[in-house]
Design a protein around this motif. Structure first.
Motif, PDB file in Angstrom:
ATOM      1  N   LYS A 125     -23.694  29.871  26.646  1.00 27.25           N
ATOM      2  CA  LYS A 125     -23.122  29.024  27.583  1.00 27.25           C
ATOM      3  C   LYS A 125     -22.243  27.888  27.300  1.00 27.25           C
ATOM      4  CE  LYS A 125     -26.225  26.015  29.412  1.00 27.25           C
ATOM      5  NZ  LYS A 125     -27.260  25.580  30.352  1.00 27.25           N
ATOM      6  N   VAL A 126     -22.463  26.874  26.657  1.00 26.30           N
ATOM      7  CA  VAL A 126     -21.517  25.818  26.293  1.00 26.30           C
ATOM      8  C   VAL A 126     -20.221  26.391  25.374  1.00 26.30           C
ATOM      9  CG1 VAL A 126     -23.554  24.151  25.993  1.00 26.30           C
ATOM     10  CG2 VAL A 126     -22.685  25.282  23.934  1.00 26.30           C
ATOM     11  N   ALA A 127     -20.466  27.548  24.737  1.00 28.03           N
ATOM     12  CA  ALA A 127     -19.193  28.000  24.330  1.00 28.03           C
ATOM     13  C   ALA A 127     -18.036  28.373  25.277  1.00 28.03           C
ATOM     14  CB  ALA A 127     -19.394  29.007  23.236  1.00 28.03           C
ATOM     15  N   ALA A 128     -18.825  29.147  26.348  1.00 25.25           N
ATOM     16  CA  ALA A 128     -18.018  29.667  27.593  1.00 25.25           C
ATOM     17  C   ALA A 128     -17.547  28.372  28.299  1.00 25.25           C
ATOM     18  CB  ALA A 128     -18.943  30.292  28.502  1.00 25.25           C
ATOM     19  N   TRP A 129     -17.953  27.339  28.291  1.00 27.54           N
ATOM     20  CA  TRP A 129     -17.529  26.259  29.022  1.00 27.54           C
ATOM     21  C   TRP A 129     -16.635  25.283  28.207  1.00 27.54           C
ATOM     22  CZ3 TRP A 129     -22.765  23.753  31.117  1.00 27.54           C
ATOM     23  CH2 TRP A 129     -23.377  24.617  32.038  1.00 27.54           C
ATOM     24  N   GLY A 130     -16.261  25.603  26.798  1.00 28.81           N
ATOM     25  CA  GLY A 130     -15.280  24.817  26.240  1.00 28.81           C
ATOM     26  C   GLY A 130     -15.836  24.055  25.032  1.00 28.81           C
ATOM     27  N   ALA A 131     -17.216  24.054  24.716  1.00 30.13           N
ATOM     28  CA  ALA A 131     -17.501  23.339  23.535  1.00 30.13           C
ATOM     29  C   ALA A 131     -16.885  23.888  22.318  1.00 30.13           C
ATOM     30  CB  ALA A 131     -18.988  23.488  23.356  1.00 30.13           C
ATOM     31  N   ASP A 132     -16.432  22.917  21.267  1.00 30.66           N
ATOM     32  CA  ASP A 132     -15.760  23.094  20.165  1.00 30.66           C
ATOM     33  C   ASP A 132     -16.556  23.949  18.901  1.00 30.66           C
ATOM     34  OD1 ASP A 132     -12.960  21.964  20.917  1.00 30.66           O
ATOM     35  OD2 ASP A 132     -14.301  20.210  21.244  1.00 30.66           O
ATOM     36  N   ALA A 133     -17.866  23.337  18.972  1.00 28.70           N
ATOM     37  CA  ALA A 133     -18.742  23.778  17.975  1.00 28.70           C
ATOM     38  C   ALA A 133     -20.022  23.571  18.738  1.00 28.70           C
ATOM     39  CB  ALA A 133     -18.563  23.192  16.482  1.00 28.70           C
ATOM     40  N   VAL A 134     -21.147  24.078  17.695  1.00 31.98           N
ATOM     41  CA  VAL A 134     -22.761  23.774  18.359  1.00 31.98           C
ATOM     42  C   VAL A 134     -23.378  23.583  16.730  1.00 31.98           C
ATOM     43  CG1 VAL A 134     -22.771  25.062  20.422  1.00 31.98           C
ATOM     44  CG2 VAL A 134     -23.157  26.190  18.102  1.00 31.98           C
ATOM     45  N   ILE A 135     -24.359  22.579  17.217  1.00 35.36           N
ATOM     46  CA  ILE A 135     -25.282  22.356  16.336  1.00 35.36           C
ATOM     47  C   ILE A 135     -26.540  23.285  16.571  1.00 35.36           C
ATOM     48  CG2 ILE A 135     -27.083  20.926  15.202  1.00 35.36           C
ATOM     49  CD1 ILE A 135     -24.606  18.636  15.410  1.00 35.36           C
ATOM     50  N   VAL A 136     -27.157  23.988  15.819  1.00 34.29           N
ATOM     51  CA  VAL A 136     -28.186  24.983  16.338  1.00 34.29           C
ATOM     52  C   VAL A 136     -29.206  24.331  15.249  1.00 34.29           C
ATOM     53  CG1 VAL A 136     -27.650  26.777  14.423  1.00 34.29           C
ATOM     54  CG2 VAL A 136     -29.347  27.040  16.472  1.00 34.29           C
TER      55      VAL A 136
END
Length: 352
Positions: A125-136
């Motif tokens: 979801k956040v990737a589709a919204w334009g987030a540059d990276a994620v911490i999982v």
């Protein structure tokens, strides 16, 4: 060691110090940044003016990149985003998924957006919204956490996200960094390991309690705010788990009153924040109030040194950490261990 994370945020090493409330202040963030890793200020326990002052203090001590962690569901999130944009903060991280609008505003200001997620669908979801990276963060991580182990969750997110992934939950050394890289991560984020450094301002008695803890002393409870929360077992936690609804409400009101006085928030604001943290859960009013004033429970331990009366968020790695290096020593050690591990792997002769 160059990875997609180091290229994205401009640090030398693919290591992140997480934005822990009451712990990740200017001193720890500066020491982390100077060591070549990404330090992140924990702003949830700061007022907006305090956040601006903390950002300026870090900038006065180092010219290296650092970040700020935000509560996406906070009523003043937009104001805090504005402060970050005005002060030129490099990275924004979020404990919960930010809205599309917040991501867009930050990116328009040139801020790198790295939300924290606990499930593959959240990363997508956040990737589709334009987030540059994620911490999982896997289940081994401290604070609010899920039920899926990092070794299972991380490759799922790496395969699905399409953006750089930073692994959190269970990391404290160079071997863990190499393992995360093997799963496809671009680096690792560590909270408990950076908390237990000489640059951390956490009281000595609290650090001693962490160092004395075994893996079995790190527990998960939902009695603090209704959500699974990994922490050290303390007398307060034991008492909370044994209290009925009435006892929980009494404790909640007492702690909420203290937090309201400290933060200047009104009772309606506290309740509104508590409700925002429910995430659809069927919580009692005592749990709602505890959710709103969890920062006060953390402060009791992390600032006041009350190991008997506060919440001590902890990853499972607390049970295997035995020393208090400086951030520079820690980062240097982790990177040296990683290189040694990689050399050991390359020395193996693999037979088909």
């Amino acid at each position: 060691m160059r990875t997609a994370l180091t290229d994205l945020v401009g640090v030398r090493h693919p290591l992140v110090q997480t934005g822990m409330g009451w712990v990740a202040g200017p001193r720890l963030v500066t020491a982390t940044a100077e060591a070549g890793a990404l330090g992140i200020l924990g702003s949830a326990t700061m007022t907006p003016p305090q956040l601006r002052a903390a950002i300026r203090e870090v900038k006065s001590r180092t010219d290296r990149p650092f970040g700020v962690n935000l509560r996406a569901d906070a009523g003043d999130a937009a104001e805090r985003v504005g402060i970050m944009a005005e002060e030129g903060v490099r990275v924004a991280s979020f404990a919960l998924a930010p809205s599309r609008e917040l991501i867009t505003r930050l990116k328009d200001a040139g801020v790198v957006v790295i939300p924290s997620v606990g499930a593959r669908r959240h990363a997508e979801k956040v990737a589709a919204w334009g987030a540059d990276a994620v911490i999982v963060q896997g289940a081994e991580g401290g604070g609010h956490t899920g039920r899926v182990a990092t070794s299972v969750l991380l490759p799922q997110v790496v395969d699905a996200a399409g953006i750089p992934v930073v692994a959190a939950g269970g990391f404290h050394d160079g071997r863990g960094l190499v393992a995360a890289l093997a799963y496809g991560a671009a680096g690792v984020a560590m909270g408990t390991r950076f908390l237990l450094t000489s640059d951390s301002t956490v009281p000595a008695a609290v650090k001693a309690a962490y160092l004395a803890a075994s893996v079995q002393d790190v527990t998960v409870t939902d009695r603090v705010d209704g959500l699974p929360h990994r922490m050290l077992r303390t007398p307060f936690v034991t008492g909370l788990e044994g209290a009925g609804r009435a006892g929980t409400l009494v404790r909640a009101v007492r702690h909420a009153a203290s937090f309201r006085k400290l933060s200047g928030l009104s009772w309606p604001h506290l309740v509104r924040d508590g409700l925002a943290m429910r995430h659809g859960k069927d919580l009692t009013w005592g749990q709602v109030l505890l959710a709103a004033n969890t920062p006060m429970l953390l402060k009791a331990a992390m600032v006041d040194g009350r190991t008997d009366a506060g919440v001590m968020a902890a990853g499972q790695v607390a049970g295997v950490i035995e020393d208090l290096p400086s951030c520079a020593e820690l980062v240097g050690r982790v990177m040296a261990e990683a290189q040694e591990t990689l050399r050991g792997l390359s020395a193996h002769q693999w037979n088909a």
